[in-house]
Design a protein around this motif. Structure first.
Motif, short mmCIF file in Angstrom:
data_model
loop_
_atom_site.label_atom_id
_atom_site.label_comp_id
_atom_site.label_asym_id
_atom_site.label_seq_id
_atom_site.Cartn_x
_atom_site.Cartn_y
_atom_site.Cartn_z
N GLY A 6 -90.55 46.03 94.75
CA GLY A 6 -91.00 45.39 93.20
C GLY A 6 -90.76 44.08 92.99
O GLY A 6 -91.09 43.73 91.70
N PHE A 7 -90.13 43.45 93.56
CA PHE A 7 -89.60 42.28 93.65
C PHE A 7 -90.79 41.05 94.14
O PHE A 7 -91.12 41.66 95.34
N ARG A 8 -90.96 40.12 93.46
CA ARG A 8 -91.77 39.16 94.13
C ARG A 8 -91.00 37.80 94.25
O ARG A 8 -89.92 37.49 93.52
N ALA A 9 -90.91 37.45 95.70
CA ALA A 9 -89.87 36.27 96.17
C ALA A 9 -90.58 35.11 95.27
O ALA A 9 -91.76 34.69 95.49
N LEU A 10 -89.53 34.31 94.75
CA LEU A 10 -89.84 33.14 94.14
C LEU A 10 -89.62 31.83 94.93
O LEU A 10 -88.56 31.84 96.09
N ASP A 11 -90.47 30.61 95.20
CA ASP A 11 -90.18 29.62 95.94
C ASP A 11 -89.18 28.60 95.45
O ASP A 11 -88.86 28.70 94.29
N ARG A 12 -88.72 27.65 96.11
CA ARG A 12 -87.80 26.78 95.65
C ARG A 12 -88.12 26.14 94.28
O ARG A 12 -87.25 25.93 93.47
N GLN A 13 -89.25 25.55 94.21
CA GLN A 13 -89.70 24.81 92.95
C GLN A 13 -89.62 25.84 91.72
O GLN A 13 -89.12 25.34 90.69
N GLU A 14 -90.14 27.12 92.03
CA GLU A 14 -89.95 28.00 90.77
C GLU A 14 -88.55 28.48 90.48
O GLU A 14 -88.32 28.48 89.33
N CYS A 15 -87.69 28.48 91.45
CA CYS A 15 -86.31 28.75 91.37
C CYS A 15 -85.65 27.58 90.48
O CYS A 15 -84.94 28.15 89.55
N LEU A 16 -85.87 26.43 91.03
CA LEU A 16 -85.17 25.44 90.25
C LEU A 16 -85.86 25.27 88.66
O LEU A 16 -84.96 25.01 87.87
N ALA A 17 -87.04 25.64 88.62
CA ALA A 17 -87.64 25.58 87.17
C ALA A 17 -86.86 26.59 86.29
O ALA A 17 -86.76 26.33 85.04
N LEU A 18 -86.81 27.71 86.74
CA LEU A 18 -85.92 28.64 86.10
C LEU A 18 -84.47 28.57 85.84
O LEU A 18 -84.19 28.63 84.78
N LEU A 19 -83.80 27.84 86.72
CA LEU A 19 -82.36 27.43 86.61
C LEU A 19 -82.43 26.49 85.61
O LEU A 19 -81.33 26.68 84.58
N ALA A 20 -83.35 25.71 85.30
CA ALA A 20 -83.33 24.59 84.38
C ALA A 20 -83.38 25.18 82.78
O ALA A 20 -83.06 24.59 81.81
N GLU A 21 -84.09 26.31 83.03
CA GLU A 21 -83.98 27.05 81.42
C GLU A 21 -82.86 27.84 80.85
O GLU A 21 -82.97 28.13 79.70
N VAL A 22 -81.85 28.09 81.89
CA VAL A 22 -80.52 28.83 81.22
C VAL A 22 -79.46 27.82 81.33
O VAL A 22 -79.34 26.95 81.99
N PRO A 23 -78.60 28.17 80.22
CA PRO A 23 -77.19 27.41 80.37
C PRO A 23 -76.01 27.82 81.22
O PRO A 23 -75.18 26.75 81.59
N VAL A 24 -75.87 29.18 81.33
CA VAL A 24 -74.79 29.75 82.14
C VAL A 24 -75.10 30.37 83.44
O VAL A 24 -76.13 30.91 83.49
N GLY A 25 -74.57 30.23 84.42
CA GLY A 25 -74.51 30.67 85.82
C GLY A 25 -73.22 31.28 86.37
O GLY A 25 -72.30 31.04 85.46
N ARG A 26 -73.25 31.81 87.53
CA ARG A 26 -72.12 32.34 87.88
C ARG A 26 -71.68 31.82 89.42
O ARG A 26 -72.39 32.10 90.32
N VAL A 27 -70.46 31.30 89.40
CA VAL A 27 -69.97 30.79 90.82
C VAL A 27 -69.46 31.93 91.50
O VAL A 27 -68.46 32.73 90.96
N VAL A 28 -69.84 32.21 92.67
CA VAL A 28 -69.43 33.44 93.57
C VAL A 28 -68.63 32.91 94.81
O VAL A 28 -69.29 31.91 95.46
N TYR A 29 -67.43 33.23 94.87
CA TYR A 29 -66.60 32.66 95.99
C TYR A 29 -65.47 33.49 96.36
O TYR A 29 -65.52 34.86 96.20
N THR A 30 -64.69 33.19 97.26
CA THR A 30 -63.62 34.16 98.07
C THR A 30 -62.46 33.58 97.37
O THR A 30 -62.09 32.51 97.57
N ARG A 31 -61.62 34.53 96.92
CA ARG A 31 -60.37 34.18 96.56
C ARG A 31 -59.28 35.18 97.16
O ARG A 31 -59.49 36.33 96.76
N ARG A 32 -58.27 34.69 97.65
CA ARG A 32 -57.41 35.55 98.42
C ARG A 32 -58.04 36.53 99.02
O ARG A 32 -57.77 37.88 99.07
N ALA A 33 -59.07 36.37 99.97
CA ALA A 33 -59.70 37.25 100.86
C ALA A 33 -60.55 38.29 100.00
O ALA A 33 -61.45 39.19 100.65
N LEU A 34 -60.89 38.20 98.78
CA LEU A 34 -61.57 39.23 98.05
C LEU A 34 -62.76 38.32 97.31
O LEU A 34 -62.68 37.11 97.09
N PRO A 35 -64.01 38.88 97.10
CA PRO A 35 -64.90 38.29 96.30
C PRO A 35 -64.66 38.14 94.85
O PRO A 35 -63.86 38.96 94.31
#
Lengths: 137, 137
Positions: A6-35
């Motif tokens: 049920g999802f539609r894939a977004l292209d790079r330009q669509e993605c960047l336009a949406l990112l520009a609309e919101v103030p907060v995002g989430r950094v996802v990384y690894t810390r002490r071998a845990l997500p």
């Protein structure tokens, strides 16, 4: 393209336009071998990189400087069960070039947190993927 | 306790109460040795576990079944630069017990996505951390 789930894939330009609309995002990384994941406010640079502002000595900056990480933002509406999400995957680096630091001091994000010895972190938008969920019947 | 960066740490009960207020969170895991993140709707079980509903053969289920993952939810308000975030870290497992499946079919979450051969995934709330950001002067 509407995928099986049920999802539609977004292209790079669509993605960047949406990112520009919101103030907060989430950094996802690894810390002490845990997500690990931490929400931060951000802005987009002209080339589509994600820019963060944080304390030089913060756990986050120490964990992600030089690492390939993911950065996610989304917006969902419960009433219509619709929304979008975008994920940028790329290398995070602390900006050390003085001219670049000066430019970002004028145009870059201002952290919502208390920041000591503020630094800018750039996440290269090497891979940008996104999807849009429209209401399911 | 208000930390140096302006956040107040939330205790487990505060975290679970906030999680119960929002419909969507983000599964944070590792895919092909890279950090990955996917927003999903969820519900909380009586013991504080996070419950997801997904297709048995989905990439997500295959990636997280048996793995220790993080699950994040948050809510931020740009105007006041305030909000909260909660992270649950624990093992994710597909529910296989028939009695438990039957119970969750009645009380568990219903996916916003199209689901084929639906399964429930339980994320144990082994570690629950959260923080609240109040407006910075």
């Amino acid at each position: 393209m509407v995928e099986d789930d049920g999802f539609r894939a977004l292209d790079r330009q669509e993605c960047l336009a949406l990112l520009a609309e919101v103030p907060v995002g989430r950094v996802v990384y690894t810390r002490r071998a845990l997500p690990a994941v931490l929400p931060v406010n951000f802005s987009l640079d002209e080339d589509g990189s994600v820019l963060l502002h944080s304390s030089a000595g913060s756990d986050l900056v120490r964990a992600i400087d030089g690492a390939v990480i993911a950065f996610e933002a989304d917006e969902f509406h419960a009433a219509s069960r619709s929304g979008w999400s975008v994920v940028v995957t790329g290398r995070a680096t602390v900006v050390t070039d003085p001219a670049e630091q000066a430019r970002l001091s004028r145009t870059g994000p201002v952290s919502w947190m208390h920041v000591r010895d503020g630094v800018f972190v750039r996440i290269e938008s090497e891979m940008v993927t996104g999807r849009e969920l429209t209401a399911v019947a």
